[in-house]
Design an enzyme around this catalytic site. Structure first.
Site, PDB file in Angstrom:
ATOM      1  N   GLU A   1      34.519  31.109  26.080  1.00 21.75           N
ATOM      2  CA  GLU A   1      35.383  32.286  26.164  1.00 21.75           C
ATOM      3  C   GLU A   1      36.518  32.137  25.137  1.00 21.75           C
ATOM      4  O   GLU A   1      37.020  33.114  24.606  1.00 21.75           O
ATOM      5  CB  GLU A   1      35.950  32.446  27.587  1.00 21.75           C
ATOM      6  CG  GLU A   1      36.444  33.854  27.869  1.00 21.75           C
ATOM      7  CD  GLU A   1      36.667  34.149  29.345  1.00 21.75           C
ATOM      8  OE1 GLU A   1      35.902  34.918  29.943  1.00 21.75           O
ATOM      9  OE2 GLU A   1      37.624  33.581  29.915  1.00 21.75           O
TER      10      GLU A   1
ATOM     11  N   LYS B   1      44.107  36.509  38.804  1.00 22.49           N
ATOM     12  CA  LYS B   1      45.299  36.730  37.984  1.00 22.49           C
ATOM     13  C   LYS B   1      45.683  38.212  38.014  1.00 22.49           C
ATOM     14  O   LYS B   1      46.825  38.555  38.252  1.00 22.49           O
ATOM     15  CB  LYS B   1      45.005  36.270  36.554  1.00 22.49           C
ATOM     16  CG  LYS B   1      46.167  36.375  35.624  1.00 22.49           C
ATOM     17  CD  LYS B   1      45.815  35.791  34.261  1.00 22.49           C
ATOM     18  CE  LYS B   1      46.890  36.165  33.259  1.00 22.49           C
ATOM     19  NZ  LYS B   1      46.613  35.686  31.919  1.00 22.49           N
TER      20      LYS B   1
ATOM     21  N   GLU C   1      34.497  41.811  41.089  1.00 25.06           N
ATOM     22  CA  GLU C   1      33.811  40.828  41.934  1.00 25.06           C
ATOM     23  C   GLU C   1      34.753  40.307  43.018  1.00 25.06           C
ATOM     24  O   GLU C   1      34.408  40.265  44.205  1.00 25.06           O
ATOM     25  CB  GLU C   1      33.311  39.633  41.098  1.00 25.06           C
ATOM     26  CG  GLU C   1      32.190  39.950  40.144  1.00 25.06           C
ATOM     27  CD  GLU C   1      32.689  40.378  38.763  1.00 25.06           C
ATOM     28  OE1 GLU C   1      33.839  40.855  38.660  1.00 25.06           O
ATOM     29  OE2 GLU C   1      31.910  40.259  37.804  1.00 25.06           O
TER      30      GLU C   1
ATOM     31  N   LYS D   1      32.064  45.249  31.652  1.00 19.62           N
ATOM     32  CA  LYS D   1      32.846  45.653  32.844  1.00 19.62           C
ATOM     33  C   LYS D   1      32.964  47.173  32.883  1.00 19.62           C
ATOM     34  O   LYS D   1      32.767  47.801  33.929  1.00 19.62           O
ATOM     35  CB  LYS D   1      34.277  45.085  32.756  1.00 19.62           C
ATOM     36  CG  LYS D   1      34.449  43.648  33.128  1.00 19.62           C
ATOM     37  CD  LYS D   1      35.953  43.375  33.226  1.00 19.62           C
ATOM     38  CE  LYS D   1      36.285  41.907  33.149  1.00 19.62           C
ATOM     39  NZ  LYS D   1      37.715  41.637  33.033  1.00 19.62           N
TER      40      LYS D   1
ATOM     41  N   GLY E   1      43.340  32.703  32.137  1.00 26.31           N
ATOM     42  CA  GLY E   1      42.491  32.405  33.287  1.00 26.31           C
ATOM     43  C   GLY E   1      41.797  31.054  33.166  1.00 26.31           C
ATOM     44  O   GLY E   1      41.772  30.256  34.109  1.00 26.31           O
ATOM     45  N   ARG E   2      41.245  30.770  32.005  1.00 24.54           N
ATOM     46  CA  ARG E   2      40.488  29.514  31.842  1.00 24.54           C
ATOM     47  C   ARG E   2      41.399  28.302  31.643  1.00 24.54           C
ATOM     48  O   ARG E   2      40.915  27.190  31.452  1.00 24.54           O
ATOM     49  CB  ARG E   2      39.496  29.649  30.690  1.00 24.54           C
ATOM     50  CG  ARG E   2      40.100  30.111  29.370  1.00 24.54           C
ATOM     51  CD  ARG E   2      39.025  30.558  28.396  1.00 24.54           C
ATOM     52  NE  ARG E   2      39.548  31.102  27.156  1.00 24.54           N
ATOM     53  CZ  ARG E   2      39.899  32.361  26.974  1.00 24.54           C
ATOM     54  NH1 ARG E   2      39.812  33.219  27.957  1.00 24.54           N
ATOM     55  NH2 ARG E   2      40.336  32.772  25.793  1.00 24.54           N
TER      56      ARG E   2
ATOM     57  N   HIS F   1      15.518  13.091  32.433  1.00 28.81           N
ATOM     58  CA  HIS F   1      14.141  13.373  32.861  1.00 28.81           C
ATOM     59  C   HIS F   1      13.815  14.844  32.722  1.00 28.81           C
ATOM     60  O   HIS F   1      12.919  15.355  33.385  1.00 28.81           O
ATOM     61  CB  HIS F   1      13.943  12.882  34.293  1.00 28.81           C
ATOM     62  CG  HIS F   1      14.136  11.400  34.389  1.00 28.81           C
ATOM     63  ND1 HIS F   1      13.107  10.512  34.189  1.00 28.81           N
ATOM     64  CD2 HIS F   1      15.246  10.669  34.580  1.00 28.81           C
ATOM     65  CE1 HIS F   1      13.587   9.275  34.285  1.00 28.81           C
ATOM     66  NE2 HIS F   1      14.886   9.344  34.526  1.00 28.81           N
TER      67      HIS F   1
HETATM   68  O1  F6P Z   1      35.859  37.087  32.510  1.00 23.82           O
HETATM   69  C1  F6P Z   1      37.079  37.543  32.060  1.00 23.82           C
HETATM   70  C2  F6P Z   1      38.222  37.039  32.876  1.00 23.82           C
HETATM   71  O2  F6P Z   1      39.357  37.764  32.536  1.00 23.82           O
HETATM   72  C3  F6P Z   1      38.477  35.551  32.722  1.00 23.82           C
HETATM   73  O3  F6P Z   1      39.176  35.225  31.584  1.00 23.82           O
HETATM   74  C4  F6P Z   1      39.198  35.264  33.990  1.00 23.82           C
HETATM   75  O4  F6P Z   1      39.236  33.898  34.210  1.00 23.82           O
HETATM   76  C5  F6P Z   1      38.327  36.024  34.961  1.00 23.82           C
HETATM   77  O5  F6P Z   1      37.982  37.200  34.265  1.00 23.82           O
HETATM   78  C6  F6P Z   1      38.951  36.348  36.282  1.00 23.82           C
HETATM   79  O6  F6P Z   1      40.050  37.188  36.161  1.00 23.82           O
HETATM   80  P1  F6P Z   1      41.078  37.366  37.338  1.00 23.82           P
HETATM   81  O7  F6P Z   1      41.676  36.037  37.638  1.00 23.82           O
HETATM   82  O8  F6P Z   1      42.102  38.336  36.831  1.00 23.82           O
HETATM   83  O9  F6P Z   1      40.343  37.916  38.538  1.00 23.82           O
END
Ligand code: F6P
Length: 547
Positions: A358, A210, A216, A509, A272-273, A389
């Site tokens: 979240e 987003k 990452e 972060k 995002g979620r 199990h």
């Molecule tokens: O972990 C925080 C967060 O902002 C989530 O809400 C989101 O889904 C994720 O990081 C990834 O963010 P982006 O889509 O901006 O890379």
């Protein structure tokens, strides 16, 4: 804006529930069922293709009446209307929360900032459709002229969990000639293992972020570009054929070198979620095809409409949300187990962890006042029957109360001998055992020696939901995800928290950004953390220098 509500613990229904809990806390599900033989038929609700049996909760008719009053007093109706009206109900980020617009049918109207956003949503869907068709029919060629056979989605959090879950859930409907991989972790192993057997000439990366700034994702995307260029002779022009982006940040996408024509947008009113049915779902569309993707959207929309219009007493997400509040705040449950008896839903609990935790892992109200009650519980789970199990022992006989959601389907997508009957028998047996248990008397009657009896007693009175649907289809998956989304919203409204921000992920972060140069610098850095963190950093530096 919606009317202000009294603090939760001062609402009349909350006080009444507190008093009511004292009168029924020792009531056992054995008695509730014995006193009301029709309970298991009555305390059920069916809508949008999902059947919910909530009879195995430790509630009476009075409990439900009070919970419904609590919903009214918490202005749930007004809050639902505000959500669907596109009001900025994500207060701390000053944003509308309109994931429901992502699945609104063409021609519908949902307004954000004076603009109907539904046409924009369908423009992006059409662009995704065009891309998906070209890749699936082989007309999208890679740099060397070979067709694309491998799709690697790079993203994390909501830009990964939804796509992975949906891919696994809908694998039955996917094009098996295409290989899908998902890279999320900044641990280089994730990327290395995902591409180790892939041919760069046949591989397309979807960089899903987003913000297009997430450490990452951007690190993995850079490694992907290096891997792709190395495999394709270093021609920069190849990026246009092997990379597409899904983002709200066109400037950063362009800076990365991805052709704007290959960018699929979405909007800041999609959290995002809550984004798996936006362009973030491009990998899903590539896997199952545009038609099935739209069927999934239709399933979401059916549940949206049910949530928006059904009276609360017959409203699946509202009932699930209220029962979760009851278990959490009155019965003291700290976790919820999600137990899909469907192998294809193996990533569903992981997906729900972000959606639920979240969203509702918050310790202050929307006004910033510290809460005096528990908010979001811990969600976890594994597909049945594997969990039986392993951790079910604790659910049955441990000291903690773990409400559980059992999810099952009448039909298997892979009918095989007796498998499905045995699978369903296990679902029903587990909810029965959890609710009714086995008394000492019953154990003794089986001839168990006295010393062994306590070990073999099942206390029972453990609550569960059973969610049944006909078959796992894209449409059903949409309904199921929307059910949980709206149940999460319902809980957030009762707790008076902002379910749509996620400030809790920020501190780590920021600190990581500070530590990176301290690990990488040539010169010995001056460390000003606590003694533990300083020591760990020094230890890693020493190890790096000696190796
Ligand atoms: O972990 C925080 C967060 O902002 C989530 O809400 C989101 O889904 C994720 O990081 C990834 O963010 P982006 O889509 O901006 O890379």
């Amino acid at each position: 804006m919606t009317a202000p509500v009294a603090p939760l613990t001062e609402r009349r229904a909350w006080k009444a529930l507190t008093a009511h809990h004292r009168t029924i806390r020792d009531l056992h599900l054995r008695k509730l069922f014995a006193d009301d033989p029709a309970r298991g038929e009555r305390m059920t609700v069916e809508a949008a293709g999902l059947y919910l049996d909530y009879s195995k909760h430790r509630v009476t008719a009075d409990t439900l009446t009070l919970l419904l009053q609590l919903a009214e007093e918490s202005c749930l109706r007004e809050r639902i209307d505000a959500l669907f009206r596109g009001e900025k109900i994500n207060l701390t980020e000053n944003r509308a929360v309109l994931h429901v617009a992502l699945r609104a049918p063409r021609g519908a109207t949902l307004v954000v900032g004076g603009e109907n956003v539904v046409p924009q949503v369908h423009d992006v869907l059409d662009k995704m459709t065009n891309c998906a068709d070209r890749i699936r029919n082989g007309t999208w060629k890679g740099h060397t002229g070979k067709r694309i056979r491998n799709i690697v989605n790079i993203g994390i959090g909501g830009s990964d969990l939804g796509p992975v879950m949906a891919y696994e859930a809908l694998k039955h409907y996917s094009d098996r000639a295409l290989t899908f991989r998902f890279v999320s972790n900044i641990d280089g192993t994730d990327f290395a293992e995902a591409v180790r057997d892939l041919d760069p000439a046949e591989t397309l990366f979807i960089v899903s972020s987003k913000t297009f700034t997430t450490m990452e994702t951007m690190t993995n995307a850079q490694s992907a570009r290096a891997w792709s260029l190395a495999g394709l002779g270093g021609a920069a022009a190849s990026v246009a054929r092997h990379f597409v982006a899904v983002s709200t940040n066109a400037a950063e996408v362009a800076k990365f070198g991805i052709d704007p024509a290959n960018m699929f947008g979405f909007w800041d009113w999609v959290g995002g979620r809550y984004s798996m049915e936006s362009a973030i779902g491009l990998s899903t569309m590539l896997a199952i095809g545009p038609e099935q993707f739209r069927a999934m959207l239709a399933g979401f929309h059916q549940m949206d409409e049910h949530f928006r219009t059904a009276p609360f007493g017959r409203n699946l997400p509202v009932l699930m949300g209220l029962l979760a509040v009851w278990n959490n705040n009155f019965l003291g449950a700290q976790t919820v187990a999600v137990l899909p008896y469907e192998q294809y839903l193996k990533r569903f609990p992981a997906y729900l962890q972000q959606l639920t935790m979240e969203s509702n892992g918050k310790r202050v109200t929307r006004d910033g006042v510290e809460v005096t009650y528990q908010t979001g519980p811990i969600y976890w789970g594994e597909p049945g029957t594997n969990g039986q199990h392993s951790f079910y022992q604790l659910i049955h006989q441990g000291t903690r109360l773990i409400p559980s959601d059992f999810i099952a389907f009448h039909e298997s997508l892979n009918p095989l001998g007796r498998h499905h009957d045995l699978l369903l028998a296990n679902v029903f047996a587990q909810t029965e055992a959890l609710a009714f248990g086995k008394t000492a008397e019953e154990v003794r009657r089986e001839g168990t020696p006295d010393w062994l009896v306590p070990h073999r007693v099942f206390e029972g009175n453990r609550p569960s939901n059973t969610i049944l649907a006909e078959c796992l289809t894209p449409e059903t998956l949409g309904r199921l995800v929307a059910l949980y989304e709206h149940a999460v919203f319902t809980q957030g409204v009762i707790w008076d928290i902002d379910s749509f921000d996620q400030w809790g992920v920020e501190l780590g972060k920021v600190l990581a950004q500070r530590i990176v140069p301290e690990l990488e610098s040539e010169a010995e850095p001056t460390l000003t953390h606590d003694s533990s963190t300083n020591n760990l950093i020094r230890r890693c530096r020493r190890h790096k220098q000696s190796s």
